[in-house]
Write a protein that holds these residues in place. Structure first.
Motif, PDB file in Angstrom:
ATOM      1  N   LEU A  51      19.084  -3.089  -9.823  1.00 15.11           N
ATOM      2  CA  LEU A  51      19.344  -2.163  -8.718  1.00 15.11           C
ATOM      3  C   LEU A  51      18.385  -0.987  -8.734  1.00 15.11           C
ATOM      4  O   LEU A  51      18.225  -0.293  -7.736  1.00 15.11           O
ATOM      5  N   GLY A  53      14.448   0.267 -10.324  1.00 13.44           N
ATOM      6  CA  GLY A  53      13.253  -0.243 -10.975  1.00 13.44           C
ATOM      7  C   GLY A  53      12.962   0.492 -12.274  1.00 13.44           C
ATOM      8  O   GLY A  53      13.231   1.677 -12.402  1.00 13.44           O
ATOM      9  N   LEU A  54      12.407  -0.220 -13.243  1.00 11.77           N
ATOM     10  CA  LEU A  54      12.049   0.406 -14.516  1.00 11.77           C
ATOM     11  C   LEU A  54      10.717   1.123 -14.385  1.00 11.77           C
ATOM     12  O   LEU A  54       9.822   0.656 -13.689  1.00 11.77           O
ATOM     13  N   SER A  55      10.581   2.242 -15.063  1.00  7.91           N
ATOM     14  CA  SER A  55       9.286   2.927 -15.093  1.00  7.91           C
ATOM     15  C   SER A  55       8.421   2.341 -16.200  1.00  7.91           C
ATOM     16  O   SER A  55       7.203   2.395 -16.138  1.00  7.91           O
ATOM     17  N   SER A  56       9.068   1.805 -17.231  1.00 11.84           N
ATOM     18  CA  SER A  56       8.324   1.095 -18.280  1.00 11.84           C
ATOM     19  C   SER A  56       9.318   0.260 -19.068  1.00 11.84           C
ATOM     20  O   SER A  56      10.525   0.457 -18.976  1.00 11.84           O
ATOM     21  N   GLY A  57       8.786  -0.674 -19.873  1.00 11.54           N
ATOM     22  CA  GLY A  57       9.690  -1.531 -20.631  1.00 11.54           C
ATOM     23  C   GLY A  57      10.041  -2.770 -19.846  1.00 11.54           C
ATOM     24  O   GLY A  57       9.520  -3.024 -18.769  1.00 11.54           O
ATOM     25  N   SER A  59      13.210  -5.709 -18.596  1.00 12.43           N
ATOM     26  CA  SER A  59      14.616  -6.004 -18.368  1.00 12.43           C
ATOM     27  C   SER A  59      14.738  -7.507 -18.236  1.00 12.43           C
ATOM     28  O   SER A  59      14.028  -8.124 -17.455  1.00 12.43           O
ATOM     29  N   TYR A  69      28.661  -8.446 -11.193  1.00 17.40           N
ATOM     30  CA  TYR A  69      28.472  -7.002 -11.389  1.00 17.40           C
ATOM     31  C   TYR A  69      29.591  -6.227 -10.720  1.00 17.40           C
ATOM     32  O   TYR A  69      29.940  -6.492  -9.572  1.00 17.40           O
TER      33      TYR A  69
ATOM     34  N   GLU B 181      25.968  -1.457  -3.190  1.00 14.37           N
ATOM     35  CA  GLU B 181      25.321  -1.733  -4.484  1.00 14.37           C
ATOM     36  C   GLU B 181      25.585  -3.153  -4.915  1.00 14.37           C
ATOM     37  O   GLU B 181      24.720  -3.857  -5.400  1.00 14.37           O
ATOM     38  N   GLN B 182      26.842  -3.524  -4.757  1.00 12.02           N
ATOM     39  CA  GLN B 182      27.234  -4.844  -5.201  1.00 12.02           C
ATOM     40  C   GLN B 182      26.540  -5.926  -4.402  1.00 12.02           C
ATOM     41  O   GLN B 182      26.132  -6.943  -4.928  1.00 12.02           O
ATOM     42  N   LEU B 183      26.427  -5.695  -3.083  1.00 12.35           N
ATOM     43  CA  LEU B 183      25.767  -6.671  -2.230  1.00 12.35           C
ATOM     44  C   LEU B 183      24.343  -6.914  -2.709  1.00 12.35           C
ATOM     45  O   LEU B 183      23.830  -8.018  -2.640  1.00 12.35           O
ATOM     46  N   ALA B 184      23.724  -5.847  -3.198  1.00 10.22           N
ATOM     47  CA  ALA B 184      22.341  -5.983  -3.647  1.00 10.22           C
ATOM     48  C   ALA B 184      22.228  -6.877  -4.872  1.00 10.22           C
ATOM     49  O   ALA B 184      21.187  -7.473  -5.108  1.00 10.22           O
ATOM     50  N   VAL B 185      23.303  -6.958  -5.660  1.00 11.89           N
ATOM     51  CA  VAL B 185      23.235  -7.775  -6.867  1.00 11.89           C
ATOM     52  C   VAL B 185      23.694  -9.212  -6.586  1.00 11.89           C
ATOM     53  O   VAL B 185      23.452 -10.120  -7.353  1.00 11.89           O
ATOM     54  N   ASP B 341      17.202   0.427  -0.485  1.00 12.82           N
ATOM     55  CA  ASP B 341      18.519   0.484  -1.100  1.00 12.82           C
ATOM     56  C   ASP B 341      18.894  -0.838  -1.740  1.00 12.82           C
ATOM     57  O   ASP B 341      19.548  -0.889  -2.773  1.00 12.82           O
ATOM     58  N   PRO B 344      15.102  -2.436  -4.745  1.00 17.02           N
ATOM     59  CA  PRO B 344      14.108  -1.439  -5.133  1.00 17.02           C
ATOM     60  C   PRO B 344      12.902  -2.073  -5.782  1.00 17.02           C
ATOM     61  O   PRO B 344      13.021  -3.094  -6.461  1.00 17.02           O
ATOM     62  N   SER B 345      11.752  -1.477  -5.554  1.00 13.89           N
ATOM     63  CA  SER B 345      10.547  -2.063  -6.121  1.00 13.89           C
ATOM     64  C   SER B 345      10.466  -1.736  -7.600  1.00 13.89           C
ATOM     65  O   SER B 345      10.925  -0.699  -8.045  1.00 13.89           O
ATOM     66  N   VAL B 346       9.879  -2.638  -8.341  1.00 11.86           N
ATOM     67  CA  VAL B 346       9.693  -2.397  -9.769  1.00 11.86           C
ATOM     68  C   VAL B 346       8.533  -1.435  -9.916  1.00 11.86           C
ATOM     69  O   VAL B 346       7.450  -1.679  -9.407  1.00 11.86           O
ATOM     70  N   ARG B 347       8.771  -0.307 -10.578  1.00 10.45           N
ATOM     71  CA  ARG B 347       7.742   0.725 -10.597  1.00 10.45           C
ATOM     72  C   ARG B 347       6.740   0.591 -11.721  1.00 10.45           C
ATOM     73  O   ARG B 347       5.572   0.842 -11.573  1.00 10.45           O
ATOM     74  N   GLY B 348       7.198   0.243 -12.871  1.00  3.91           N
ATOM     75  CA  GLY B 348       6.261   0.199 -13.989  1.00  3.91           C
ATOM     76  C   GLY B 348       6.616  -0.911 -14.961  1.00  3.91           C
ATOM     77  O   GLY B 348       5.786  -1.646 -15.443  1.00  3.91           O
ATOM     78  N   GLY B 349       7.906  -1.058 -15.209  1.00  2.00           N
ATOM     79  CA  GLY B 349       8.312  -2.043 -16.218  1.00  2.00           C
ATOM     80  C   GLY B 349       8.295  -3.467 -15.682  1.00  2.00           C
ATOM     81  O   GLY B 349       7.901  -3.725 -14.560  1.00  2.00           O
ATOM     82  N   ARG B 350       8.753  -4.375 -16.521  1.00  2.00           N
ATOM     83  CA  ARG B 350       8.791  -5.782 -16.124  1.00  2.00           C
ATOM     84  C   ARG B 350      10.227  -6.229 -15.980  1.00  2.00           C
ATOM     85  O   ARG B 350      11.098  -5.816 -16.745  1.00  2.00           O
ATOM     86  N   ALA B 351      10.458  -7.107 -15.014  1.00  4.68           N
ATOM     87  CA  ALA B 351      11.778  -7.697 -14.857  1.00  4.68           C
ATOM     88  C   ALA B 351      11.621  -9.189 -15.076  1.00  4.68           C
ATOM     89  O   ALA B 351      10.854  -9.849 -14.390  1.00  4.68           O
TER      90      ALA B 351
END
Lengths: 272, 361, 287
Positions: A51, A53-57, A59, A69, B181-185, B341, B344-351
């Motif tokens: 929900l 986004g990570l700034s680093s690291g 998931s 959830y 929030e839940q809908l997003a997941v 909402d 969300p875009s991943v800003r720096g980390g990895r998913a």
């Protein structure tokens, strides 16, 4: 296959909500994150399920169809009936027909709402609403169940029943991750992570956390606050000596889980 | 009691939205009632055709404003000009008495034209100059009924209410309850959620539209002489603009109260400045531009044109085009914000998404 | 020790529903009394009766020895669960407002919250908000404090510190009545009054409420199978870290586990407050 966070950080502008947190949610276990409001518990969960986004690291999580959830605020529709809520969940997760009928009956039976299918969500008590939300999240037998403060504001009896439901899910193989502000609840988990201001202060099995308590703990029975790191426990004071040397007149005592958590917070405050 | 007063002031000074309303609303009302709310029409666009066109054109004074002099053209040309909204009055010379055709959908212009013509004839007789008798024929709304021009506008108002106010409340309610929030997941795509949320309102608004048109016809005798498809197209485009506005408002509101405040600030100017009540041509030049920014103004053009005048699509290209453009912009923005909402875009980390090893028993 | 607030067999009905049924409660100066019960057990109604916001249908509710009134209510400090602070005003403004409303000469802001006096309450972390709410309630030096779920949502260290503030107030002679459904909080009280369906189901110190209740603790390698086996037999199983806890007799549990060929260690241990509470409630509702 385990899921979780690896050195995950989340920053909102200049504010660091989560700071290099590593946490594992393994199948068939209950992991609990304990911390006060503003510690970052919700951000942690939201980072795990995607929900925020990570700034680093990193998931690590299963696909959406394998996640259940429940956000901190209810998680069900108050203007739909019990049956309609479950049906929505069924439709969303593609649990239909025979499987839906069987599974929904089983869950409703378990949470004691089998005779209340037509009751509006808003007419249920807080505890009942939470149980229904958990049922909705378990309908599709997710591999990972994530609950944000599932028992906050819920009466003790319902709380007990909720934990049974959650444990039962873990017993069937689901990886469960929940957050709470109650230290006594954290004690139920096989792995506890103590979170404060976005950082993980302590992590491990409850017995490990108790075992890792540095220094020595004593009980002081005076009315005035003793000198040194101390806090109230009922009518007495707990005094912690980081050096391991307790002052005169203090009864040494073995720390319980709650003591261990407070000491971990104090140690972090001093060291940090 | 005094502490209560102090407290209220302290809280008020920090409530930006309410303060904005306290300032904006009086300013709006001042502008409207000072510059925009006029029923007097000070210029009426006139076409003059027929053999004596040029002579007669020279005789016409304010409030008439000659926009076209076309001696070879005749009555049918004037009628199509009126239908397309290019002129409010047409003077057909070449027969006695001269024929004056008036666009009945421009109520106040029509009334102003009538009284101006009466004045001219009277003075003409007195002055003894060329003041031929004129035959006045009011087209499209012969009895100059107010209900006939209000009801098409009313359809627009309904679309604004449902599209903007009710839609935004519907979405904000979910936001407040935390279920978005839940809908997003859940395994929904953002598009599923957005469309799923606005589809019922789209349907309801269309139904309401139908009801109003039918009731208008049944109770007030409002005609529907134009092409239903064009009307539907205009309504759809307008609805998309208002729905987009509704979604947009919901993305910047945390609770229903805030959503209502923003929706009011969107709806009220449209009610007052779109030509629904006060004709746009009567607004002072300095504020007239506001009407052209409001979607309702363009919709009313289409609504009145199709229902009362059977205006062909060629004459409605401008309003349809403007609405289409607004729809694209507003909906586009709304979707972008709403998507944020939900995914969300991943800003720096990895998913990393991995399937579970074994299905739990 | 003066009795500050008390109810004698007080009863309140709403239509046919009896919210409070012949409840005896007393709060004396210098003590912390915990009112423990589920939602709908009557805790809030009882508080309202004590404060004089509701009139009893039967029995008495006395505040400082007399019927509750505007003047006696002034001697009470109340912190509702929602804190009762204005989020859009600063700490100092909130403090001044309450001080002016109660007509007290402006005492000085306590040290614990002085650093944040110009911060908007809405922007403070929740733990600090609670300390502010408590300080504001205490600002007019009430003799009785009524706190509704005082540490709900608060972390362990903040909770300990809040309880420090509460204990400090009792040293000045203030009596404190706390409503809660959090066991950690209940354990901090001198005395507990457990309410079930409007009636008092248990009364006394924490140790007295637990009494001699016990549960069976099971440690087993395959906790999942053990859990499933015990649940199947209809037992209510709770998981506690690496062990299972079940009400019942050790013999019964051993027998079930043996049937499923699950080697395990079985022992009788004292129940914790939550287990005792649940059994009090379930006994209480099945009259």
């Amino acid at each position: 296959m385990t899921w979780g966070l690896e050195l995950a950080s989340v920053r909102f502008g200049t504010r660091t909500a989560l700071d290099r947190v590593t946490l594992v949610a393994a199948p068939a276990t209950v992991s609990i994150v304990v911390g006060g409001d503003g510690a970052g518990k919700s951000t942690l969960l939201r980072a795990l399920v995607g929900l925020v986004g990570l700034s680093s690291g990193a998931s690590r999580r299963p696909p959406k169809s394998e996640i259940g959830y429940i956000p901190a605020t209810a998680g069900l529709y108050v203007d739909l009936t019990v049956e309609e809520n479950l049906a929505f969940s069924g439709g969303a997760y593609d649990v239909t027909g025979q499987e839906y009928a069987h599974r929904s009956s089983e869950l409703l039976e378990r949470i004691g709402l089998a005779d209340a299918r037509d009751r509006l969500g808003g007419q249920l008590s807080g505890g009942m609403q939470r149980k229904l939300a958990v049922a909705m999240a378990l309908l599709h037998r997710p591999a990972l169940l994530v609950l944000d403060e599932p028992t906050t504001g819920v009466d003790p009896v319902s709380r007990s029943e909720l934990w049974r439901l959650i444990s039962a899910a873990a017993a069937t193989g689901t990886a469960v991750l929940a957050t709470t502000t109650y230290v006594s609840e954290a004690h139920r988990a096989s792995t506890v992570t103590l979170l404060d201001q976005g950082r993980s202060i302590a992590t491990g099995a409850p017995s490990e956390i108790v075992g890792a308590v540095p220094g020595k703990l004593g009980v002081v029975r005076s009315a005035a606050q003793p000198r040194g790191p101390s806090w109230r426990r009922g009518t007495t004071w707990r005094l912690w000596s980081p050096s391991g040397v307790l002052p005169e007149g203090t009864e040494p005592v073995r720390p319980d889980f709650e003591d261990a958590v407070i000491i971990a917070c104090l140690a972090d405050e001093r060291g940090g | 009691m005094w502490p209560m007063i102090v407290k209220e002031f302290r809280q008020l000074k920090r409530d930006r939205r309410t303060l904005a309303m306290l300032v904006a609303l009086p300013v709006l009302l001042l502008v409207v009632f000072g510059y925009a709310a006029r029923f007097e029409v000070s210029n009426i666009a006139v076409d003059v055709v027929g053999p004596q066109a040029e002579q007669v054109a020279g005789l016409l004074r304010a409030p008439f404003q000659v926009v076209d002099v076309d001696p070879p053209a005749g009555e049918s040309f004037v009628v199509s000009r009126l239908r397309d909204g290019d002129a409010a009055v047409g003077l057909v010379t070449g027969q006695r008495p001269f024929l004056v055709l008036v666009d009945g959908t421009q109520l106040f212009a029509a009334q102003a034209a009538e009284s101006a013509l009466a004045r001219m004839t009277v003075t003409g007789k007195a002055g003894g100059s060329l003041a031929p008798a004129v035959a006045v024929r009011i087209l499209f709304n012969p009895k100059l009924k107010t209900s006939w021009i209000m009801i098409p506008g009313l359809t627009g108002l309904i679309l604004v209410f449902i599209g903007t106010l009710i839609t935004s409340l519907g979405i904000v309610r979910e936001r407040q309850a935390g279920t978005i929030e839940q809908l997003a997941v859940m395994p929904f795509r953002p598009w599923d959620v957005i469309f799923g949320k606005i589809a019922p309102y789209l349907l309801l608004a269309s139904l309401d539209l139908l009801v109003i048109v039918v009731v208008g016809k049944a109770l007030f005798g409002v005609p529907f002489v134009g092409n239903v498809a064009i009307f539907a197209l205009g309504a759809l485009l307008f609805l998309l603009v208002t729905l987009g506005m509704g979604v947009l408002i919901s993305t910047v509101s945390q609770n229903q109260g805030q959503a209502i405040q923003l929706a009011i600030m969107f709806v009220v100017p449209q009610v007052l400045l779109s030509g629904l009540i006060f004709p746009i041509s009567s607004m002072a030049a300095g504020v007239r531009w506001i009407a052209y920014v409001l979607p309702l103004s363009w919709y009313i053009d289409i609504g009145r044109g199709v229902m009362l005048k059977a205006t062909p699509i060629t004459a409605l290209v401008e309003p349809l085009g403007v609405l289409a453009g607004m729809a694209v912009v507003v909906l586009g923005l709304a979707m972008l914000r709403f998507r944020q909402d939900l995914a969300p875009s991943v800003r720096g980390g990895r998913a990393i998404t991995t399937a579970p090893a074994a299905v739990p028993s | 020790m003066a009795v500050l607030a008390e109810t004698r067999r007080v009863t309140k009905r709403f239509g046919t529903f009896t919210a409070v049924d012949a409840v005896d409660l007393a709060v004396a100066s210098g003590e912390v009394v915990g009112l423990l019960g589920s939602n709908g057990a009557g805790k809030t109604t009882l508080i309202r009766l004590l404060l004089g916001l509701l009139r009893p249908a039967g029995g008495d509710a006395l505040l400082f020895g007399a019927l509750p009134s505007m003047s006696t209510r002034r001697r009470v400090g109340y912190v509702p669960q929602t804190l009762g602070l204005y989020d859009d005003m600063t700490v100092l403004e909130n403090w001044s407002f309450t001080a002016a409303a109660f007509g007290s000469a402006r005492p000085v802001l306590p040290e614990s919250i002085r650093d944040s006096k110009d911060e908007l309450v809405g922007r403070l972390p929740p733990g600090l908000q609670r300390r502010v709410a408590f300080a504001v309630a205490f600002s007019h030096e009430p003799e009785l404090l009524v706190l509704d779920e005082p540490t709900s949502g608060v972390g362990p260290l903040s909770r300990a510190r809040l309880w420090q503030d509460i204990r400090e107030s009792t040293e000045h002679g203030t009596g404190v009545l706390v409503t809660t459904h959090n066991m950690e909080e209940a354990e901090q009280c001198d005395r507990l009054v457990v309410m079930v369906d409007g009636r008092v189901a248990a009364n006394g110190a924490v140790a007295d409420v637990i009494g001699s209740a016990t549960v069976v603790q099971v440690t087993c390698d395959d906790w999942r199978k053990a859990f499933a086996a015990l649940e199947e037999e209809g037992l209510i199983v709770q998981v506690q870290s690496d062990a299972l806890r079940v009400p019942g007799s050790p013999g019964q549990v051993e027998e079930i586990l043996a049937r499923h060929s699950l080697p395990a260690t079985v022992a009788t241990v004292p129940a914790n407050l939550e287990e005792a509470f649940v059994s009090v409630v379930t006994k209480g509702t099945h009259r």
